[in-house]
Write an enzyme that holds these catalytic residues in place. Sequence first.
Site, PDB file in Angstrom:
ATOM      1  N   ARG A 563       0.830  -1.198   0.000  1.00 21.55           N
ATOM      2  CA  ARG A 563       0.000   0.000   0.000  1.00 21.55           C
ATOM      3  C   ARG A 563       0.866   1.250   0.000  1.00 21.55           C
ATOM      4  O   ARG A 563       1.912   1.289   0.638  1.00 21.55           O
ATOM      5  CB  ARG A 563      -0.889   0.025   1.250  1.00 21.55           C
ATOM      6  CG  ARG A 563      -1.800  -1.153   1.415  1.00 21.55           C
ATOM      7  CD  ARG A 563      -2.935  -1.226   0.472  1.00 21.55           C
ATOM      8  NE  ARG A 563      -3.728  -0.016   0.385  1.00 21.55           N
ATOM      9  CZ  ARG A 563      -4.887   0.061  -0.279  1.00 21.55           C
ATOM     10  NH1 ARG A 563      -5.387  -1.009  -0.887  1.00 21.55           N
ATOM     11  NH2 ARG A 563      -5.550   1.185  -0.330  1.00 21.55           N
ATOM     12  N   VAL A 564       0.388   2.261  -0.693  1.00 19.59           N
ATOM     13  CA  VAL A 564       1.085   3.539  -0.665  1.00 19.59           C
ATOM     14  C   VAL A 564       0.276   4.574   0.120  1.00 19.59           C
ATOM     15  O   VAL A 564       0.660   5.722   0.223  1.00 19.59           O
ATOM     16  CB  VAL A 564       1.380   4.069  -2.093  1.00 19.59           C
ATOM     17  CG1 VAL A 564       2.384   3.165  -2.798  1.00 19.59           C
ATOM     18  CG2 VAL A 564       0.100   4.183  -2.920  1.00 19.59           C
ATOM     19  N   ASP A 565      -0.867   4.148   0.678  1.00 20.27           N
ATOM     20  CA  ASP A 565      -1.657   5.078   1.495  1.00 20.27           C
ATOM     21  C   ASP A 565      -1.530   4.684   2.971  1.00 20.27           C
ATOM     22  O   ASP A 565      -0.693   3.876   3.329  1.00 20.27           O
ATOM     23  CB  ASP A 565      -3.130   5.057   1.040  1.00 20.27           C
ATOM     24  CG  ASP A 565      -3.710   3.640   1.022  1.00 20.27           C
ATOM     25  OD1 ASP A 565      -3.023   2.695   1.503  1.00 20.27           O
ATOM     26  OD2 ASP A 565      -4.834   3.471   0.534  1.00 20.27           O
ATOM     27  N   ASP A 566      -2.367   5.260   3.819  1.00 19.70           N
ATOM     28  CA  ASP A 566      -2.249   4.977   5.247  1.00 19.70           C
ATOM     29  C   ASP A 566      -3.044   3.741   5.644  1.00 19.70           C
ATOM     30  O   ASP A 566      -3.837   3.768   6.580  1.00 19.70           O
ATOM     31  CB  ASP A 566      -2.704   6.198   6.058  1.00 19.70           C
ATOM     32  CG  ASP A 566      -1.713   7.332   5.907  1.00 19.70           C
ATOM     33  OD1 ASP A 566      -0.509   7.037   5.801  1.00 19.70           O
ATOM     34  OD2 ASP A 566      -2.139   8.492   5.872  1.00 19.70           O
ATOM     35  N   VAL A 567      -2.847   2.687   4.898  1.00 25.11           N
ATOM     36  CA  VAL A 567      -3.515   1.429   5.212  1.00 25.11           C
ATOM     37  C   VAL A 567      -2.420   0.404   5.484  1.00 25.11           C
ATOM     38  O   VAL A 567      -1.422   0.344   4.774  1.00 25.11           O
ATOM     39  CB  VAL A 567      -4.408   0.972   4.029  1.00 25.11           C
ATOM     40  CG1 VAL A 567      -4.936  -0.435   4.245  1.00 25.11           C
ATOM     41  CG2 VAL A 567      -5.574   1.946   3.840  1.00 25.11           C
TER      42      VAL A 567
END
Length: 695
Positions: A563-567
């Site tokens: 993941r590149v997001d805050d997940v």
Amino acid sequence: NLTTNNHLRHMESMKSLPSGAGKIPELNAVILGESLASEEHDLVFPSHDFSKQALVTSPQKYLEMYKRSIEDPAGFWSDIASQFYWKKKWSQQVYSENLDVTKGNIKIEWFKSGITNICYNCLDKIIESGNGDKVALHWEGNEPDVDDSLTYKQLLEKVCQLANFLKQNGVKKGDTVIIYLPMLMELPITMLACARIGAVHSVVFAGYSSESLFQRIMDCKPKIVVTCNAVKRGKKVLNLKDIVDAALLESSQNGVSVDSCLTYENESAMKKEDTKWQKGRDIWWQDVVPKCSTTCDVEWVDAEDPLFLLYTSGSTGKPKGVLHTTGGYMIYTATTFKYAFDYKDSDIYWCTADCGWITGHSYVTYGPLLNGATVILYEGVPNYPDSGRCWEIVDKYKVTIFYTAPTLVRSLMRDGNEYVTRYSRKSLRVLGSVGEPINPSAWRWFFNVVGDSRCPISDTWWQTETGGFMITPLPGAFPQKPGSATFPFFGVQPVIVDEKGKEIEGECSGYLCVKNSWPGAFRTLYGDHERYETTYFKPFPGYYFSGDGCSRDKNGYHWLTGRVDDVINVSGHRIGTAEVESALVSHPQCAEAAVVGVEHEVKGQGIYAFVTLVEGVPYSEDLRKSLVNVVRTQIGAFAAPDRIHWAPSLPKTRSGKIMRRILRKIASRQLDELGDISTLADPSVVDQLIELADS
Ligand code: 6R9
């Protein structure tokens, strides 16, 4: 394992590809025999015998089919859709889409105005084709000597009984039903019963806490909740009814009251008389459902009518209700299942996922049943009574296709080969992996030890949002590289873009997006179409953005990088850092929290929480435990932080934004890679945190 003969055979077939096949750039490399040859040590070739019997026998066959699916999606998908039952065929236009925010609202439709029913296609159609006495579900209980099974005919009867009960209790087309059940046969039965009457199911994984269940009840306001009193997982008994009671109480206090709670008595875990009961609301399944008629007319629905809602984590605290519709999802799950597992009528299929996640929707329930497959459902945990349980089950039912998650592979790998080699496993022919990237060493162990170097591994990349497989090997069709999800499924056009949203060609890495729609794509986030557009279509206009990073090697193989997001991806479960943070700060003694993911040997990623306490509160072991506990009760045990790091304060920019990049480096102890910290409001915070790292 990499036999030269196979290799040569494949090289030959690659060279004889039709010249037009090379037009699809990312696949060019597969055709270039020479570049593959130079990397033979990275490649695992299917055996000649496997390829010969496969649905897709060679790279050129794959390319031909792929090429058609991209050049003529309407023709490709309507040919497939015609093999299903439609009460009325869709209109002229097979699909319409707008994926470009600059051109108005995002809208995806497939087979619009076609009238069908997915439950009918899963059950009635299979029975009509003469397979009614084939086993649809084999259920294996938590205890090794407890099992049960249902043929397609028997399953249909059970589904109809429940469907009739739901109708009698006022559930109508378009109403929502929340299902909070463990892996009993009643779970797929309830999903199918909802589908039969056009109700929208929303399965909540039975490991979620009452607080999470409450949130979901508030969001989708179900007509009824279906649950059971308790379940045994390994040696533990989990009292699910208590969790449902708490959630229903809280929701009624907040203005959403649910009329009925249908409760299955799971006798082996808890007796009726020990179950807490609310008269007038709670109903025992066994008292009412078996009395209902075993036939139930189908509610015919439009292809674009909703089938289910499934909540998943995003970068904010509020879970997203991913909405899937009927027709496209049906065609897509059935087709991906068939090809990615090289499905044959004689297969016995076991997917270890729980129906509480998307994998259990698409590849325990719908995809396999649409193909008339025999499916194993397992109630328990993989290491009970010991770490050989999975292979005991494989031998018991002669499982041919085994689909699981890398975290399970790694944990069994750690327990030693003896648990595996004690069992024959000779029925196995295809293995599968899902949920997170599978590291090459786990891949090789899975391939060599579990599959005796005989079974191709389908490392399937996809998401709750995509409905079905997006990038996946097709067993027997082309060589694999351990750790790579390989190539796109038919009809899928993955693109890798840079920060500015520009497509990058050839060997590269960047953000993984998808161009154009595919039948299984989700249509909206329930009640929040704007969030749907903002999260998935605004970051890179014109594309669906997956939230994952990806690289493509010189042979065109795709490598997912996470993941590149805050997940955070813990054991294949998506957990939003914001959700864990908001649980932590709900603790009266916690002032602030920042959560990051760190590498974890078995779980893939672990949860690492930096916590600032309220002024004057001292750190203590008890407080640490109670902070971990608050996450368990707010979200569920699977989201409990692995590590709490005391933080007198957090590194913030002058505008007050927490710099997670620095926290990630501290959490993984990459202290010489902190980078530029001069933009912090107070750079000394970093030294303080490092000092406290091991306390
Ligand atoms: C099916 C499922 C989706 C996220 C996805 C990605 C990760 C799933 C993967 C994989 C690498 C694979 N992911 N499969 N990463 N290789 N084969 O897991 O859905 O729970 O929505 O998670 O999981 O990061 O974005 P979901």
